[in-house]
Design an enzyme around this catalytic site. Structure first.
Site, PDB file in Angstrom:
ATOM      1  N   GLU A 103      -3.946   7.229  -4.519  1.00 21.99           N
ATOM      2  CA  GLU A 103      -4.255   6.982  -5.968  1.00 21.99           C
ATOM      3  C   GLU A 103      -5.540   7.513  -6.158  1.00 21.99           C
ATOM      4  O   GLU A 103      -6.278   7.624  -5.180  1.00 21.99           O
ATOM      5  CB  GLU A 103      -4.358   5.296  -5.730  1.00 21.99           C
ATOM      6  CG  GLU A 103      -2.937   4.543  -5.541  1.00 21.99           C
ATOM      7  CD  GLU A 103      -3.110   3.187  -5.366  1.00 21.99           C
ATOM      8  OE1 GLU A 103      -4.180   2.440  -5.774  1.00 21.99           O
ATOM      9  OE2 GLU A 103      -1.950   2.529  -4.906  1.00 21.99           O
ATOM     10  N   HIS A 159      -0.974   0.122  -9.948  1.00 21.93           N
ATOM     11  CA  HIS A 159      -1.636  -0.906  -8.856  1.00 21.93           C
ATOM     12  C   HIS A 159      -2.042  -1.856  -9.750  1.00 21.93           C
ATOM     13  O   HIS A 159      -3.231  -2.415  -9.671  1.00 21.93           O
ATOM     14  CB  HIS A 159      -2.672  -0.158  -8.135  1.00 21.93           C
ATOM     15  CG  HIS A 159      -3.110  -0.719  -6.949  1.00 21.93           C
ATOM     16  ND1 HIS A 159      -3.420  -0.190  -5.828  1.00 21.93           N
ATOM     17  CD2 HIS A 159      -2.945  -2.216  -6.536  1.00 21.93           C
ATOM     18  CE1 HIS A 159      -3.542  -1.067  -4.616  1.00 21.93           C
ATOM     19  NE2 HIS A 159      -3.339  -2.305  -5.266  1.00 21.93           N
ATOM     20  N   ARG A 193       0.846  -0.983   0.030  1.00 22.77           N
ATOM     21  CA  ARG A 193       0.120   0.043   0.049  1.00 22.77           C
ATOM     22  C   ARG A 193       1.117   1.268  -0.072  1.00 22.77           C
ATOM     23  O   ARG A 193       1.885   1.299   0.752  1.00 22.77           O
ATOM     24  CB  ARG A 193      -0.895   0.114   1.138  1.00 22.77           C
ATOM     25  CG  ARG A 193      -2.121  -1.021   1.253  1.00 22.77           C
ATOM     26  CD  ARG A 193      -2.825  -0.795   0.159  1.00 22.77           C
ATOM     27  NE  ARG A 193      -4.170  -1.517  -0.069  1.00 22.77           N
ATOM     28  CZ  ARG A 193      -4.252  -2.675  -0.794  1.00 22.77           C
ATOM     29  NH1 ARG A 193      -3.352  -2.740  -1.668  1.00 22.77           N
ATOM     30  NH2 ARG A 193      -5.396  -3.314  -0.737  1.00 22.77           N
TER      31      ARG A 193
HETATM   32  C1  GLV Z   1      -4.645  -5.111  -3.895  1.00 23.02           C
HETATM   33  O1  GLV Z   1      -4.063  -4.243  -3.491  1.00 23.02           O
HETATM   34  C2  GLV Z   1      -5.376  -6.183  -2.910  1.00 23.02           C
HETATM   35  O2  GLV Z   1      -5.175  -5.791  -1.785  1.00 23.02           O
HETATM   36  O3  GLV Z   1      -5.799  -7.162  -3.489  1.00 23.02           O
END
Ligand code: GLV
Ligand code: GLV
Length: 324
Positions: A268, A286, A239
Site C-alpha cells: 500500500e 483500506h 493485511r
Molecule cells: C486497520 O487496518 C487496523 O489495523 O486498525
C-alpha cells in the site's frame, strides 16, 4: 514545559483537541511520515507518537526518539511497529482493539455481498448503457444463504463477521491458532478446521482476519489457492501480505477461483498491476474501519493511552497497551 505529541496525519478534530488541552501537539501532512527518515528526523522533539499504520516505526525511528515515552498506533494491527526495539528503548506501545470490530465486520460483509452479487460490475454495465433488456440469465451470483463461510483468524473481528454471516444463513467453519471458547463455537455453530487446507476445500467464501506475522505472511499462496473450488470468493480486510498477490492475481485471471474482495494490499498504496486488471475483484483503499464513530473511537483510545503514560498512570490501568 508542556509535553509534546506528534500525530502523523490529520485525524478526527475532537481527538486532536483533547490532546491539545494538555500538550503541545503537531499534526503531520498526509503521507509525510510514511517516510522512515523524515519520521526519524522529527521524532527527537516528541514525548509521544500517534502514528498511522502506514508509518514505519522502526528501530531507527524509535532509537532516534530520545524523549519518546509512548507509541499509540491509530490501528488495531501493529505490524508497522518494531515491538522489540520499543521494549529495548523502554517505550510503551498501544493499539486500538475492540472499537473497530463492528465497522470492520460490517465492511467485510459488504465486500462479501458486493462480490457475490456482482454489484459493481452490474453498475458499470448499467452506466455504460448496456441495460437494454431485463435478462433472466444476467448477473447470476452466489447467495450467502446456505453457503459456507471459512473464517481464518477467529479473533474479535473474525467473530463479528461470523455472527453476522450466521444471521444471513451461512454455515461457519474456522481456522485459528487454537480452538475458540466452546460457548462461542456453540453460539456460531462453528466447526474448527485444524489446517487452512482443510478449511479452503470446504468454503464458498474465505475471509481473512489474522494479524500479519512471520507465520501468516503469504498464508494464502499458490498451493492454498489451488485447493479452492473454482467458485470460491476470497475476502481480505486484514493485511495485504497475508496473501501472495501474484498468485491471487493469477488465480483470478485464470478463473480458478470465483472472485475476491480486497481492502488491503501488500505494498500500500500501490496496487499490484495484475490485481488492477483482475476480473471479479472489488478493490477498496483500506477503509474497513472508516466509519465516523469508529475513527473517533480509535483516536480517543490512542489519545487516552498517551495521556495515561504521560501522566504517569500505572500501566495496568491502561487497557490497550500491547507492552508497557
Ligand atoms: C486497520 O487496518 C487496523 O489495523 O486498525
Ligand atoms: C482484532 O480486533 C481481532 O482480534 O480480530
Amino acid at each position: 514545559m508542556a509535553k509534546s505529541v506528534l500525530i502523523t496525519e490529520p485525524i478526527i478534530p475532537s481527538v486532536i483537541e483533547k490532546l491539545e488541552k494538555r500538550y503541545q501537539v503537531d499534526v503531520g501532512e498526509p503521507g509525510t511520515y510514511n517516510d522512515e527518515q523524515i519520521l526519524a528526523d522529527d521524532i527527537p522533539a516528541y514525548d509521544a507518537l500517534l502514528p498511522m499504520l502506514s508509518n514505519p516505526v522502526t528501530e531507527k525511528v524509535i532509537a532516534a526518539g530520545s524523549n519518546l515515552e509512548i507509541i499509540a498506533n491509530h490501528a488495531v494491527g501493529y505490524n508497522n511497529i518494531d515491538l522489540e526495539a520499543a521494549q529495548k528503548h523502554n517505550v510503551a506501545v498501544a493499539n486500538t482493539p475492540d472499537v473497530l470490530t463492528d465497522s470492520c465486520a460490517e465492511f467485510t460483509l459488504g465486500l462479501m455481498l458486493a462480490v457475490s452479487r456482482r454489484l459493481f460490475e452490474a453498475q458499470k454495465y448499467l452506466l455504460e448503457g448496456k441495460f437494454n433488456n431485463w435478462e433472466p440469465l444476467g448477473f447470476l451470483g452466489k447467495e450467502l444463504n446456505d453457503s459456507t463461510l471459512g473464517v481464518i483468524g477467529m479473533g474479535r473481528i473474525g467473530t463479528g463477521v461470523a455472527r453476522r454471516a450466521k444471521a444471513l444463513g451461512m454455515d461457519i467453519i474456522y481456522h485459528n491458532r487454537s480452538k475458540v471458547d466452546p460457548d462461542l463455537e456453540q453460539e456460531l455453530d462453528a466447526q474448527y478446521c485444524s489446517t487452512v487446507q482443510e478449511l479452503v476445500k470446504q468454503s464458498d467464501i474465505v475471509t481473512l482476519h489474522c494479524p500479519l506475522t512471520d507465520e501468516t505472511h503469504h498464508l494464502i499462496n499458490e498451493e492454498i489457492l489451488s485447493l479452492m473450488p473454482e467458485d470460491t470468493i476470497l475476502i481480505n480486510t486484514s493485511r495485504g501480505a497475508v496473501v501472495d498477490e501474484e498468485a491471487l492475481a493469477h488465480a483470478l485471471h485464470n478463473g480458478s477461483i470465483g472472485g475476491a474482495g480486497l481492502d488491503v494490499f501488500e505494498n500500500e498504496p500501490e496496487l499490484h498491476p495484475k490485481l488492477k486488471t483482475a476480473p471479479n475483484c472489488i478493490r477498496t483503499p483500506h477503509i474497513a474501519s472508516a466509519s465516523f464513530q469508529t475513527r473517533k473511537a480509535i483516536g480517543m483510545l490512542a489519545a487516552d493511552a498517551i495521556i495515561g503514560i504521560l501522566e504517569g498512570k500505572p500501566t495496568s490501568e491502561i487497557p490497550n497497551l500491547i507492552q508497557p
